[in-house]
Scaffold this active site. Structure first.
Site, short mmCIF file in Angstrom:
data_model
loop_
_atom_site.label_atom_id
_atom_site.label_comp_id
_atom_site.label_asym_id
_atom_site.label_seq_id
_atom_site.Cartn_x
_atom_site.Cartn_y
_atom_site.Cartn_z
N HIS A 187 48.34 32.39 45.00
CA HIS A 187 49.35 33.56 44.87
C HIS A 187 48.83 34.34 45.76
CE1 HIS A 187 51.51 36.91 42.90
NE2 HIS A 187 52.96 36.22 42.98
N ASN A 189 48.50 37.29 45.36
CA ASN A 189 47.40 37.89 43.92
C ASN A 189 46.43 37.70 44.17
OD1 ASN A 189 49.94 40.19 43.55
ND2 ASN A 189 49.70 39.81 41.63
N LYS A 190 46.14 36.55 45.03
CA LYS A 190 44.94 35.85 44.05
C LYS A 190 44.33 36.28 45.19
CE LYS A 190 47.13 34.41 41.03
NZ LYS A 190 47.17 34.83 39.48
N ASN A 191 42.69 35.41 45.15
CA ASN A 191 41.74 35.47 45.86
C ASN A 191 41.56 35.77 47.49
OD1 ASN A 191 40.14 36.62 44.54
ND2 ASN A 191 38.52 34.87 43.81
#
Ligand SMILES: *Cc1c(COP(=O)(O)O)cnc(C)c1O
Length: 387
Positions: A187, A189-191
């Site tokens: 997603h 928002n992830k790393n």
């Protein structure tokens, strides 16, 4: 018409993807190639993820949510089964347990790391228990030695929700390189991101084949060239366009993690004395941990404002924040399983006071200073004793 003064800095998001022009051009090439859904780029992305995870097989899906659902199906979890999980996690863990027909059994989290309190798990294991789902938190992974010793003793499957921690290491080895089923999220928002996307790290070719069936309608090929379904599979195959982006992002993961670590170091330095927030664990092996989020607990008992008012005050200063996470057992869905306030005190304490501060790979230490100065100012202005 109102104009924004030139010296007003742009609002700081609490999470944001980092997509460079090379990656965007590579995605455009896939779009022009004529083959845009699952194909060779998915295979390359899976091979690269597998190399990252110590050679274990990896299959890509459309989200970590899909990955958790398919992992539960792969583990044979269904109606009548119980799954033990931690209430300090994201809604999808609860949702997918319920969606496959199983019953969620919640335990509390550890007070500082927010990881599942393994000491509470054993007492919850019963004849219907089939699996444990721990969510790993940035800054500190769940104790995998203790977790797998427990799972082996009771013959349980484990699905590690590693959505927040790709790039973290456990005893020197990357998340996913050891263990049972491990789910990842891409997603934005992830790393790293593939726009939307996720993956399952599994145990061998037979499980990988089963995931391929479960993620694509449940379709199996008959020897005569026709198709059959025996299980109602989903439609969770990742398109090649997404896989191309994910592959480019995976190559940049070490760089992203280094930036995030530097930013978090600044948070720790600035918050060391002021303004009295409870911080996440500062890991001894700093280089072994990935930082997808930086969540602090507000000293609400010493403030005259609520968390909502604190977050609004930061937003008015152009600083966006999040809440990670609400207590799963106190959601409307969680309460249907009999949970009430007071059942899981650590989860509830964290859920009521946590704020996710901005952290992403496009930020600078000056941005962190801006966030910390705003936090200190808002807290100082609203202290109960006025000091
Ligand atoms: C983001 C997240 C998920 C879900 O990821 P998606 O790819 O958006 O489905 C699951 N678990 C945790 C802990 C997450 O933060």
């Amino acid at each position: 018409m109102e104009t924004t003064p030139l010296d007003t800095p742009a609002p700081l998001k609490f999470a944001s993807p980092f997509l460079d022009e090379t990656t965007i051009a590579a995605a455009a090439d896939v779009l022009r190639s004529g083959h845009i859904t699952s194909g060779p780029w998915v295979e390359r992305f899976e091979a690269a993820l597998s190399a990252h995870c110590g050679g274990r097989p990896v299959r890509a899906l459309t989200s970590a949510t899909a990955a958790i659902e398919v992992a539960l199906q792969l583990a044979g979890v269904g109606p009548g089964d119980e799954v033990i999980t931690c209430a300090q996690s994201f809604f999808t863990v609860l949702n997918m347990i319920v969606k496959v027909g199983a019953t969620p059994v919640f335990v509390d989290c550890e007070p500082v790391t927010r990881n599942i309190d393994l000491g509470q798990v054993e007492a919850k294991i019963g004849p219907r228990t089939r699996a444990i789902i721990p969510t790993h938190w940035p800054g500190s992974l769940a104790d995998l030695d203790a977790l797998y010793a427990l799972a082996r003793r009771h013959n349980l499957r484990v699905i590690e929700d590693a959505a927040l921690v790709i790039g973290s290491r456990y005893r020197g080895r990357p998340v996913g390189a050891i263990g049972d089923l491990v789910t990842l999220s891409f997603h934005p928002n992830k790393n790293i991101t593939s726009i939307e996307g996720g993956a399952i790290v599994c145990n061998g070719d037979a499980e990988a084949k089963r995931i391929e069936t479960l993620r694509f309608h449940g379709i199996e090929r008959r020897p005569d060239g026709t198709r059959d379904v025996a299980f109602p599979g989903g439609k969770f195959n990742l398109p090649d366009v997404n896989a191309r982006i994910g592959l480019a992002q995976l190559e940049r993961l070490p760089g992203f993690l280094a930036v995030r670590r530097g930013l978090v170091e600044r948070y720790f330095a600035r918050f060391a004395t002021d303004p009295g927030c409870e911080l996440p664990p500062r890991p001894a092996d700093g280089d072994g941990q990935s930082w997808n989020m930086f969540c602090v607990l507000l000293p609400l008992d010493r403030l005259t404002i609520t968390r909502k008012e604190f977050r609004d005050a930061l937003a008015a200063r152009g600083i966006m924040t999040g809440v990670s996470y609400e207590a799963l057992h106190l959601s409307t869905l969680g309460r249907r399983f009999g949970y009430r306030e007071g059942d899981l005190p650590e989860t509830e304490r964290i859920a009521s006071a946590t704020v996710t501060l901005p952290l992403h790979a496009a930020m600078t230490t000056a941005d962190i200073d801006r966030v910390c100065a705003a936090c200190a100012e808002v807290i100082a202005r609203h202290r109960k004793d006025g000091r």
